[in-house]
Design a protein around this motif. Structure first.
Motif, PDB file in Angstrom:
ATOM      1  N   TYR A 264       0.854  -1.195   0.000  1.00 34.91           N
ATOM      2  CA  TYR A 264       0.000   0.000   0.000  1.00 34.91           C
ATOM      3  C   TYR A 264       0.884   1.238   0.000  1.00 34.91           C
ATOM      4  N   THR A 265       0.251   2.393  -0.215  1.00 39.99           N
ATOM      5  CA  THR A 265       1.005   3.639  -0.053  1.00 39.99           C
ATOM      6  C   THR A 265       0.619   4.266   1.277  1.00 39.99           C
ATOM      7  N   THR A 267      -0.676   6.804   4.052  1.00 40.00           N
ATOM      8  CA  THR A 267      -1.745   7.808   4.082  1.00 40.00           C
ATOM      9  C   THR A 267      -1.133   9.191   4.270  1.00 40.00           C
ATOM     10  N   GLN A 270       0.111   9.644   7.737  1.00 37.73           N
ATOM     11  CA  GLN A 270       1.397   8.963   7.965  1.00 37.73           C
ATOM     12  C   GLN A 270       2.535   9.782   7.377  1.00 37.73           C
ATOM     13  N   VAL A 295      -6.050   2.669  17.343  1.00 43.14           N
ATOM     14  CA  VAL A 295      -5.666   1.323  16.924  1.00 43.14           C
ATOM     15  C   VAL A 295      -5.963   1.171  15.437  1.00 43.14           C
ATOM     16  N   GLY A 296      -5.028   0.600  14.726  1.00 41.53           N
ATOM     17  CA  GLY A 296      -5.235   0.356  13.305  1.00 41.53           C
ATOM     18  C   GLY A 296      -4.945   1.554  12.420  1.00 41.53           C
ATOM     19  N   SER A 297      -4.453   2.645  12.998  1.00 40.38           N
ATOM     20  CA  SER A 297      -4.197   3.822  12.169  1.00 40.38           C
ATOM     21  C   SER A 297      -2.854   3.723  11.454  1.00 40.38           C
ATOM     22  N   GLY A 298      -2.076   2.696  11.758  1.00 38.71           N
ATOM     23  CA  GLY A 298      -0.845   2.474  11.014  1.00 38.71           C
ATOM     24  C   GLY A 298       0.387   3.097  11.634  1.00 38.71           C
ATOM     25  N   LYS A 299       0.514   2.971  12.936  1.00 39.31           N
ATOM     26  CA  LYS A 299       1.676   3.547  13.611  1.00 39.31           C
ATOM     27  C   LYS A 299       2.947   2.738  13.343  1.00 39.31           C
ATOM     28  N   THR A 300       2.757   1.419  13.197  1.00 34.65           N
ATOM     29  CA  THR A 300       3.932   0.558  13.113  1.00 34.65           C
ATOM     30  C   THR A 300       4.833   0.915  11.929  1.00 34.65           C
ATOM     31  N   PRO A 445      -6.087   4.119   7.344  1.00 33.95           N
ATOM     32  CA  PRO A 445      -5.730   3.588   6.034  1.00 33.95           C
ATOM     33  C   PRO A 445      -6.988   3.282   5.230  1.00 33.95           C
ATOM     34  N   ARG A 448     -10.458   0.306   5.025  1.00 33.22           N
ATOM     35  CA  ARG A 448     -10.869  -0.232   6.316  1.00 33.22           C
ATOM     36  C   ARG A 448     -12.367  -0.420   6.333  1.00 33.22           C
TER      37      ARG A 448
HETATM   38  P1  ADP Z   1      -1.528   0.561  14.885  1.00 36.47           P
HETATM   39  O1  ADP Z   1      -0.200   0.104  15.390  1.00 36.47           O
HETATM   40  O2  ADP Z   1      -1.624   2.036  14.733  1.00 36.47           O
HETATM   41  O3  ADP Z   1      -2.659   0.000  15.681  1.00 36.47           O
HETATM   42  P2  ADP Z   1      -0.800  -0.960  12.653  1.00 36.47           P
HETATM   43  O4  ADP Z   1       0.466  -0.274  12.413  1.00 36.47           O
HETATM   44  O5  ADP Z   1      -0.755  -2.267  13.341  1.00 36.47           O
HETATM   45  O6  ADP Z   1      -1.754   0.003  13.440  1.00 36.47           O
HETATM   46  O7  ADP Z   1      -1.579  -1.048  11.284  1.00 36.47           O
HETATM   47  C1  ADP Z   1      -2.798  -1.743  11.180  1.00 36.47           C
HETATM   48  C2  ADP Z   1      -2.893  -2.391   9.827  1.00 36.47           C
HETATM   49  O8  ADP Z   1      -2.995  -1.410   8.804  1.00 36.47           O
HETATM   50  C3  ADP Z   1      -1.691  -3.242   9.475  1.00 36.47           C
HETATM   51  O9  ADP Z   1      -2.155  -4.447   8.947  1.00 36.47           O
HETATM   52  C4  ADP Z   1      -0.940  -2.413   8.449  1.00 36.47           C
HETATM   53  O10 ADP Z   1      -0.276  -3.238   7.515  1.00 36.47           O
HETATM   54  C5  ADP Z   1      -2.063  -1.649   7.752  1.00 36.47           C
HETATM   55  N1  ADP Z   1      -1.674  -0.372   7.183  1.00 36.47           N
HETATM   56  C6  ADP Z   1      -0.839   0.535   7.762  1.00 36.47           C
HETATM   57  N2  ADP Z   1      -0.738   1.635   6.969  1.00 36.47           N
HETATM   58  C7  ADP Z   1      -1.506   1.419   5.879  1.00 36.47           C
HETATM   59  C8  ADP Z   1      -1.824   2.185   4.699  1.00 36.47           C
HETATM   60  N3  ADP Z   1      -1.314   3.382   4.486  1.00 36.47           N
HETATM   61  N4  ADP Z   1      -2.676   1.645   3.827  1.00 36.47           N
HETATM   62  C9  ADP Z   1      -3.218   0.438   4.021  1.00 36.47           C
HETATM   63  N5  ADP Z   1      -2.961  -0.331   5.099  1.00 36.47           N
HETATM   64  C10 ADP Z   1      -2.126   0.143   6.031  1.00 36.47           C
END
Ligand code: ADP
Ligand code: MG
Length: 694
Positions: A264-265, A267, A270, A295-300, A445, A448
């Motif tokens: 993916y690219t 957001t 991000q 949660v799920g916003s893509g912090k990792t 992202p 969702r």
């Molecule tokens: P967080 O730690 O903020 O709860 P994660 O980093 O675990 O969230 O990300 C949640 C999911 O979203 C993961 O499966 C990740 O691969 C996916 N993801 C992260 N950034 C994007 C993005 N820009 N587009 C699509 N999916 C994404």
């Protein structure tokens, strides 16, 4: 060292007259261990002891003070009857009523014929005026003039108003005149009193305004508290920044490889956060930045990119998670991306022992590991990096400032990035994380799936919900089933979860697991792992479900007694589902009767999934005291300030703190000296550590 002027205020609370060891314990539970804690115990209301001229004039249902003559005693004829004392004046008669009287002390204390002053709540009973258990009674000639208006305080079982009030007044008498720590011009403009005078107004109020949060007395004291909070954070930050940082700017080659490997690219949110982070890292001062995102916003992936920026310069990075299972999950999800970029990633947790652990340590020191993912185990003294440049800390509130500094000490000029999934309203971010710059991931992202949220009464719907599960399971869905923790008894709670586990097993078979707070860490991890790997279809849990654990196949979240949960908790729990490609559902089962606030909470949950909106609503429904108040959250508690009311004062306190740091960062000038006292008064001792002793 605490300044001498404060010694009387930090004496044990039980040293106050009226308390002693037994009541002292209760007061400690109510307010805190020190005399000063009673000063912070604010009145919740006022009693107006209306003075009335005669019995005939005493209005029903009000607290009154009047002078009467004792006419006769009527001790109870039966044990469970009250003791009555008949009194009169020129307008009529009334009774003083006492229950559970032992012996004849009333006869001695209030002899027939004596003129007495009594004060208490007047009631008419069968047309006859009476006062049940008067607050005051004594000979009219030597009764001290009663305060016309009296504050009332929050109480705790076993501690009565009278000794509490006596103790608070004594605490007040011990309060010294303080040097003025507020800016003189500001104080004058606000029209606020001096510290001691403000406290006296608060505890000896004459009007509602004297105890009103917006009145000058409370506002002044609230500002003191907020200023102590903001100044402490500003000092930590100033100190951190003064330690030399390093300019870290990678050439982008590793980040480009990872970007190419991502399905993916990034957001917009991000990218914006990363721009903030890269800019900070490129400065010769230390980064101290908070990455806030649901949660799920893509912090990792943001964390990974930041770490790669450091690795590109030949340095190392560390990512620390609060639990073993989260650390493993981070490592597992980062490993393929690290591989794609040719970056060497390793994990270190408390479970690594002996030779395997030593091997990791050796490679870390020689620089053969670029990124280390782990738990608290990273703090251990023998863990040494060749060149640590960036520390990323996930779920900050489980660690605390102190540990953050510990990790940063393992390198030279280490930048720190803290990630939290707890959405906090903007105003509160300042009080909790005022020492950090903040980036927000306020955009999810794409793609969702929204989580469908249904609110329903358990009484009618529980069976239906249970019967819908087999089909969901056949479709490959996994289910979280949450039973609440009720504070009173962990054992009872556990019984509820155990019972639910048993009934679901009976109906669904043995692929139903149970996880709860009394289990050992490893035991818990094993059950969570079984659920994550699909050996279990249903996971019954008390609220211990780990924040951040990712099980994309989990698409149904059932929450029993949803009315008992706070909004933040419900939001966190719902965040466990909706992480995969399947449509997800959250079922909020409630028990009647449903209170107004509980209803508002559940409706908010049904109406929005936006963590920041939910956080604002939470603040509105609960008040800041509670949003920040939970001790386990590690966020500061305020005694005098209420951020829902004093939001503007908070912003002013932040600006003032900044100004103070700009002008007198070591707090050496006269106002600075007074501010040191303020910091100690509010027990921000840790912040004072950063100052040269003065
Ligand atoms: P967080 O730690 O903020 O709860 P994660 O980093 O675990 O969230 O990300 C949640 C999911 O979203 C993961 O499966 C990740 O691969 C996916 N993801 C992260 N950034 C994007 C993005 N820009 N587009 C699509 N999916 C994404
Ligand atoms: Mg995460």
């Amino acid at each position: 060292m605490r300044p001498e002027i404060l010694f009387p205020l930090f004496a044990p609370i039980s040293s106050l007259p009226g308390l002693g060891p037994r009541l002292g314990k209760l007061a400690e539970r109510l307010a805190g261990p020190h005399v000063v804690d009673l000063l912070w115990h604010k009145p919740s209301g006022l009693i107006d002891r209306m003075a009335v001229g005669s019995i005939a004039e005493a209005p029903d249902g009000r607290v009154v003070t009047l002078t009467v003559r004792v006419d006769g005693h009527a001790p109870p004829v039966q044990a469970n009857r009250p003791y009555r004392i008949r009194c009169t004046d020129h307008t009529g008669m009334m009774d003083l009523v006492f229950f559970h009287v032992k012996g004849d002390w009333l006869g001695k204390k209030l002899p027939v014929g004596q003129k007495i002053t009594v004060s208490g709540k007047a009631e008419r009973f069968n047309g006859q005026l009476q006062i049940v258990h008067p607050d005051y009674y004594g000979p009219a000639e030597d009764s001290p003039p009663l305060a016309k208006v009296e504050p009332t305080y929050p109480l705790t079982g076993g501690l009565n108003p009278k000794p509490l009030r006596t103790a608070i007044q004594a605490a007040l008498a011990r309060a010294p005149d303080m040097p003025e720590w507020q800016d003189a011009a500001w104080l004058k403009r606000q029209g606020w009193p001096e510290w001691k005078s403000a406290l006296t107004t608060l505890h000896c109020p004459e009007t509602e305004r004297d105890i009103d949060p917006n009145g000058p007395a409370r506002a002044r004291l609230a500002f003191d508290e907020l200023l102590a909070n903001q100044l402490a954070l500003a000092l930590v930050r100033w100190h951190q920044r003064r330690l030399s940082g390093r300019e870290v700017t990678g050439d982008g080659r590793l980040r480009a490889k990872v970007a190419a490997a991502l399905p993916y690219t990034l957001t917009g949110a991000q990218q914006r956060s990363l721009a903030d982070i890269y800019a900070d890292m490129g400065q010769p001062v230390r980064m101290l930045r908070l990455l806030q995102g649901d949660v799920g916003s893509g912090k990792t992936v943001v964390a990974l990119m930041a770490m790669l920026n450091a690795v590109e310069t030949g340095a190392q990075a560390a990512l620390m998670a609060p639990t073993e299972i989260l650390a493993r999950q981070h490592a597992d999800s980062l490993a393929p991306l690290a591989d794609a970029a040719g970056v060497r990633l390793a994990i270190l947790t408390g479970r690594d022992k002996g030779k395997a652990r030593q091997a990791v340590l050796d490679r870390l020191l020689s620089g053969e590991i670029d990124i280390l993912v782990g738990t608290h185990a990273i703090f251990q003294e023998d863990v040494a990096f060749r060149d640590l440049a960036l520390a990323v800390i996930d779920e900050q509130h489980k660690f605390g400032v102190h540990q953050r500094l510990q990790l940063a000490a393992k390198g030279r000029g280490v930048d720190t990035l803290v990630m939290t999934a707890t959405p906090i309203p903007r105003t509160l971010t300042l009080t909790a994380y005022g020492d950090m710059d903040v980036s927000r991931l306020d955009e999810k992202p794409p793609g969702r799936q929204p989580v469908k949220t249904l609110v329903m009464p358990a009484a009618e719907k529980l069976d239906e919900v249970v019967h819908s599960l087999p089909r969901a399971i056949r479709n490959g869905q996994r289910i979280y089933w949450v039973c609440p923790l009720v504070e009173e008894s962990e054992t009872v709670d556990l019984a509820a979860a155990t019972f639910r586990h048993a009934t679901l097993r009976e109906f669904l078979g043995d692929r139903v697991g149970l996880v709860h707070g009394k289990m050992k860490g490893a035991e818990k991890d094993a059950v969570m792992a079984a659920f994550a790997e699909g050996q279990l279809d249903v996971l019954v849990a008390t609220t211990v479900i780990e924040v951040g654990v990712n099980v994309p196949e989990a698409t149904i979240m059932v929450i029993e007694h949803a009315e008992r949960f706070g909004l933040a908790q419900l939001h966190q729990l719902r965040g466990r589902v909706g992480r995969g490609t399947g449509a997800s559902t959250c079922l909020l089962l409630y028990e009647r009767p449903l209170g107004e606030t509980a209803r508002a909470r559940l409706e908010t949950m049904r109406d929005t999934e936006d963590g920041f909106i939910i956080a604002e609503k939470d603040l509105e429904l609960r008040g800041a005291g509670e949003v920040l108040g939970t001790r386990q959250s590690g966020l500061p508690e305020f005694r005098l300030a209420d951020v829902t009311v004093h939001g503007e004062l908070l912003a002013a306190a932040r600006d003032d703190a900044q100004l103070i740091i700009d002008r007198d960062p070591e707090l050496e000038k006269p106002r600075g000296q007074a501010l040191r006292v303020l910091l100690y008064l509010f027990e921000r001792d840790a912040a004072v550590k950063y100052l040269r002793s003065g």
